[in-house]
Write a protein that holds these residues in place. Sequence first.
Motif, mmCIF file in Angstrom:
data_model
loop_
_atom_site.group_PDB
_atom_site.id
_atom_site.type_symbol
_atom_site.label_atom_id
_atom_site.label_comp_id
_atom_site.label_asym_id
_atom_site.label_seq_id
_atom_site.Cartn_x
_atom_site.Cartn_y
_atom_site.Cartn_z
ATOM 1 N N VAL A 122 0.878 -1.175 0.000
ATOM 2 C CA VAL A 122 0.000 0.000 0.000
ATOM 3 C C VAL A 122 0.907 1.214 0.000
ATOM 4 O O VAL A 122 1.615 1.472 0.974
ATOM 5 C CB VAL A 122 -0.928 0.010 1.229
ATOM 6 C CG1 VAL A 122 -1.813 1.251 1.213
ATOM 7 C CG2 VAL A 122 -1.780 -1.243 1.265
ATOM 8 N N ALA A 123 0.901 1.966 -1.098
ATOM 9 C CA ALA A 123 1.859 3.062 -1.251
ATOM 10 C C ALA A 123 1.622 4.167 -0.233
ATOM 11 O O ALA A 123 2.544 4.656 0.403
ATOM 12 C CB ALA A 123 1.781 3.627 -2.672
ATOM 13 N N THR A 124 0.368 4.585 -0.055
ATOM 14 C CA THR A 124 0.057 5.667 0.880
ATOM 15 C C THR A 124 -1.150 5.271 1.702
ATOM 16 O O THR A 124 -2.228 5.055 1.161
ATOM 17 C CB THR A 124 -0.237 6.980 0.139
ATOM 18 O OG1 THR A 124 0.864 7.292 -0.698
ATOM 19 C CG2 THR A 124 -0.435 8.117 1.136
ATOM 20 N N THR A 125 -0.972 5.177 3.002
ATOM 21 C CA THR A 125 -2.069 4.827 3.895
ATOM 22 C C THR A 125 -2.707 6.083 4.459
ATOM 23 O O THR A 125 -2.305 7.205 4.155
ATOM 24 C CB THR A 125 -1.555 3.956 5.061
ATOM 25 O OG1 THR A 125 -0.678 4.749 5.869
ATOM 26 C CG2 THR A 125 -0.797 2.745 4.535
ATOM 27 N N HIS A 170 -1.316 1.182 12.765
ATOM 28 C CA HIS A 170 -1.503 2.280 13.714
ATOM 29 C C HIS A 170 -0.148 2.878 14.072
ATOM 30 O O HIS A 170 0.814 2.139 14.324
ATOM 31 C CB HIS A 170 -2.178 1.789 14.999
ATOM 32 C CG HIS A 170 -3.624 1.478 14.816
ATOM 33 N ND1 HIS A 170 -4.333 0.672 15.688
ATOM 34 C CD2 HIS A 170 -4.515 1.841 13.859
ATOM 35 C CE1 HIS A 170 -5.587 0.570 15.282
ATOM 36 N NE2 HIS A 170 -5.716 1.268 14.178
ATOM 37 N N LYS A 171 -0.068 4.205 14.120
ATOM 38 C CA LYS A 171 1.192 4.854 14.468
ATOM 39 C C LYS A 171 1.417 4.886 15.974
ATOM 40 O O LYS A 171 2.530 5.102 16.433
ATOM 41 C CB LYS A 171 1.218 6.285 13.891
ATOM 42 C CG LYS A 171 1.181 6.310 12.376
ATOM 43 C CD LYS A 171 1.280 7.712 11.835
ATOM 44 C CE LYS A 171 2.680 8.267 12.004
ATOM 45 N NZ LYS A 171 2.829 9.581 11.324
ATOM 46 N N SER A 172 0.364 4.719 16.736
ATOM 47 C CA SER A 172 0.499 4.678 18.195
ATOM 48 C C SER A 172 -0.437 3.606 18.726
ATOM 49 O O SER A 172 -1.307 3.092 18.013
ATOM 50 C CB SER A 172 0.160 6.040 18.808
ATOM 51 O OG SER A 172 -1.242 6.271 18.735
ATOM 52 N N LEU A 173 -0.273 3.294 20.008
ATOM 53 C CA LEU A 173 -1.114 2.262 20.626
ATOM 54 C C LEU A 173 -2.477 2.798 21.063
ATOM 55 O O LEU A 173 -3.321 2.022 21.499
ATOM 56 C CB LEU A 173 -0.402 1.666 21.843
ATOM 57 C CG LEU A 173 0.800 0.767 21.556
ATOM 58 C CD1 LEU A 173 1.391 0.254 22.865
ATOM 59 C CD2 LEU A 173 0.391 -0.404 20.674
ATOM 60 N N PRO A 204 3.830 4.232 3.686
ATOM 61 C CA PRO A 204 3.627 2.964 2.980
ATOM 62 C C PRO A 204 3.502 1.812 3.962
ATOM 63 O O PRO A 204 3.973 1.882 5.091
ATOM 64 C CB PRO A 204 4.893 2.843 2.126
ATOM 65 C CG PRO A 204 5.918 3.653 2.851
ATOM 66 C CD PRO A 204 5.175 4.784 3.495
ATOM 67 N N ARG A 205 2.841 0.730 3.504
ATOM 68 C CA ARG A 205 2.651 -0.428 4.366
ATOM 69 C C ARG A 205 2.619 -1.678 3.509
ATOM 70 O O ARG A 205 2.118 -1.652 2.377
ATOM 71 C CB ARG A 205 1.346 -0.291 5.156
ATOM 72 C CG ARG A 205 1.132 -1.365 6.206
ATOM 73 C CD ARG A 205 0.235 -0.834 7.317
ATOM 74 N NE ARG A 205 -1.097 -0.494 6.886
ATOM 75 C CZ ARG A 205 -2.161 -1.287 7.029
ATOM 76 N NH1 ARG A 205 -2.013 -2.484 7.589
ATOM 77 N NH2 ARG A 205 -3.350 -0.904 6.635
#
Length: 329
Positions: free
Chosen positions: A205-208, A296-299, A213-214
Amino acid sequence: MNAALATTAAAAVVRDFPTAPTRGDLTLREVCDAYMAGYSGRDDSRDRRLSYWVGVMGDVKLRDLDGDSIADSLDALAAQNIRKYVGRDDHDRPVFREHGRRSPATVNRYRQALSALLTWAQHKRLTPKGWAHPVRPLRSEREDNARVRFLSADERQRLLAAARISAWPKLYLLILMALTTGARRGELLGLRHRDLDLETKTASVATTKNGEPRVLPLTDAVVNEIKRHGSPHPDALLFPGRFRTEQPYAIEEAWRRCLRNARVRNCRFHDLRHSCASYLAQNGAGLLEIADVLGHKSLKMTQRYSHLTVEHKAKLVRRVLGGIGGTEE
């Protein structure tokens, strides 16, 4: 427009504005045009949300903006039913469906978009001297993002069975990928065949939503289903539209019909993402692992699944350690 050209265009628009003593006479529409000329952020909904504000108060001068009018407009927005484009009919005419009212979170995003615009205007000294920001005193709507609806094993089986016989042949693949990757609907619908590596069983996935990316691991079942549909051109969408193949398929009607046929109620497509996370949590995955799978960038967003990980740990402790102390001398 690239960032350099956008910045140049915005600077030119700002330079053409009147000097400080009369800048308060600028309208919201004029300021919005200048702001969007140089906007280079990742929020692709910013223009649409600001268009709402231009539509309801575009001719109002900055000096005349007041919190009461803005609050009234937010109330009106919250009361409107959402009308979404769901595809085209057999005569290639656009079809729209009513989808209920906007959530408090969505209304808050409209408020934030206007606030960001006016803050930018302040930084560019386009507001009158002593001007008070009219949005900042307004309270945000209370958001309830803790909803966690995940499919039971029986519901999952019924949904996949109904998807298998859907009139849209790729609905089964889409649902299967959502359940096993935890990816968002937009991320899946945006995939092209060049993003797939069936040898390593991954999709890129280029841009989430988070702007990063992911890589999505693909199960054997997903890989086999992709192969079953053949190998179109690498630039082709994995889920192309019926009439416009360069646009993703409008899934709403096929999704609703599938839910009815499967007798699954109170389920949004986004709940397939919740289901993926919940299955991971119930089978021993920790919050960090779940956050990594979901991107997720954080928990903070992953905390909603913490009770499921606790339940798994509790069962593990009782099963392995439950006999200690009970009958021992």
